[in-house]
Design a protein around this motif. Sequence first.
Motif, short mmCIF file in Angstrom:
data_model
loop_
_atom_site.label_atom_id
_atom_site.label_comp_id
_atom_site.label_asym_id
_atom_site.label_seq_id
_atom_site.Cartn_x
_atom_site.Cartn_y
_atom_site.Cartn_z
N LYS A 147 36.97 24.28 22.89
CA LYS A 147 36.08 24.52 24.02
C LYS A 147 34.64 24.29 23.56
O LYS A 147 34.29 24.61 22.43
CB LYS A 147 36.27 25.96 24.52
CG LYS A 147 35.68 26.19 25.87
CD LYS A 147 36.00 27.57 26.38
CE LYS A 147 35.33 27.78 27.72
NZ LYS A 147 35.56 29.12 28.23
N LEU A 148 33.86 23.75 24.50
CA LEU A 148 32.50 23.36 24.13
C LEU A 148 31.51 24.48 24.46
O LEU A 148 31.44 24.91 25.61
CB LEU A 148 32.13 22.09 24.90
CG LEU A 148 31.14 21.15 24.27
CD1 LEU A 148 31.65 20.59 22.96
CD2 LEU A 148 30.84 20.01 25.24
N ASN A 182 27.29 25.92 23.98
CA ASN A 182 25.96 25.31 24.04
C ASN A 182 25.61 24.56 22.76
O ASN A 182 25.10 23.45 22.78
CB ASN A 182 24.91 26.39 24.28
CG ASN A 182 24.49 26.43 25.74
OD1 ASN A 182 24.68 25.46 26.47
ND2 ASN A 182 23.93 27.55 26.15
N ALA A 205 27.59 21.43 22.46
CA ALA A 205 27.10 20.43 23.43
C ALA A 205 25.83 19.76 22.89
O ALA A 205 25.68 18.54 22.96
CB ALA A 205 26.81 21.11 24.77
N GLU A 206 24.96 20.58 22.32
CA GLU A 206 23.73 20.03 21.74
C GLU A 206 24.04 19.12 20.56
O GLU A 206 23.43 18.07 20.40
CB GLU A 206 22.80 21.16 21.29
CG GLU A 206 22.11 21.85 22.45
CD GLU A 206 20.89 22.63 22.02
OE1 GLU A 206 20.94 23.24 20.93
OE2 GLU A 206 19.90 22.64 22.77
N LEU A 236 26.72 17.38 20.09
CA LEU A 236 27.27 16.11 20.59
C LEU A 236 26.14 15.19 21.06
O LEU A 236 26.13 13.99 20.76
CB LEU A 236 28.21 16.38 21.77
CG LEU A 236 29.64 16.80 21.43
CD1 LEU A 236 30.41 17.06 22.72
CD2 LEU A 236 30.36 15.72 20.62
#
Lengths: 125, 169
Positions: free
Chosen positions: A3-4, A6, A9-10, A12
């Motif tokens: 699961k992603l 914060n 996500a940053e 990536l």
Amino acid sequence: MAKLGNTEAEALLRAYFKEEYEHERVMSRETPPKAWPASLGRATAQAGDTARKARRVELFAACAIIALSLSPALFDAGAAPLARKAAALYSHGAGERLLESLIAGSAEIVQSYSKSNASALMRAP
Amino acid sequence: MENSEEARGESWSMWRPKAAAYARAFGVFSAEERFEIADEAIARAYAARARFDATRDFSPWFFAIVRRLCLDALKKKRELPLLPERLAAEPTRQLSAEGEAMAREEKDFVRRFVLALPRADRELTSLVYSQELSISEAALVLARPEGTIKWRLAMIRKALRKAWERAYG
């Protein structure tokens, strides 16, 4: 896949953009500027302005010397601003180009300096 | 930027790809156009270096110049519709070890996500995640309040998380 959050996500996004930047860096090395960028042309234009100014100074000196040569009285007066300026310019080396200009055609030089000044100079005895 | 040929050369090699990478975020410029913009931006920055306040960071000032040039170039293109497929058609070279390590699927996913973002959001993500600008610096470049920038970044991250969950959840 996990699961992603914060942070992930940053991470990536950073990884994606880092790779894009690397791509551009390699391309930058492979594609050097074709020509001097346009705005640096402005610097060249400014240099041209300086050259034109220098040319105007020479023309001014030419006109002044012509006036002086035509009017010994003016030269003798010495207090005339024109004479003072011409003398100063001549002493700073404007004379070399001035002589060439005179050879090229003094009337043309006088006309290009300014109509009013030229007419005044031409009226000189 | 210092006033010497060497410093100018170093600035050129350092800032040219950065400017091109930012221009890439606009999604409409070819590689040739991106480097034209980058060259012009560096030249303008160099010509205007006397006006640069040395007490401030150079990046926001420079990227603001790049942005103005990009927007001008966009106008000349008469605001053509964004063509993310144009960028997608340009293969990103796998250069760094980090890049190599990133799974192809992940990379494709992020690429699709970024290309689908509105132009303003692509600009923002490029400034923050590629050029490493702070929130306040990005706000300066984009002429937006810091709060708006912070909120947009949060929305972008949220959208990425949701898209990830849809794809892999």
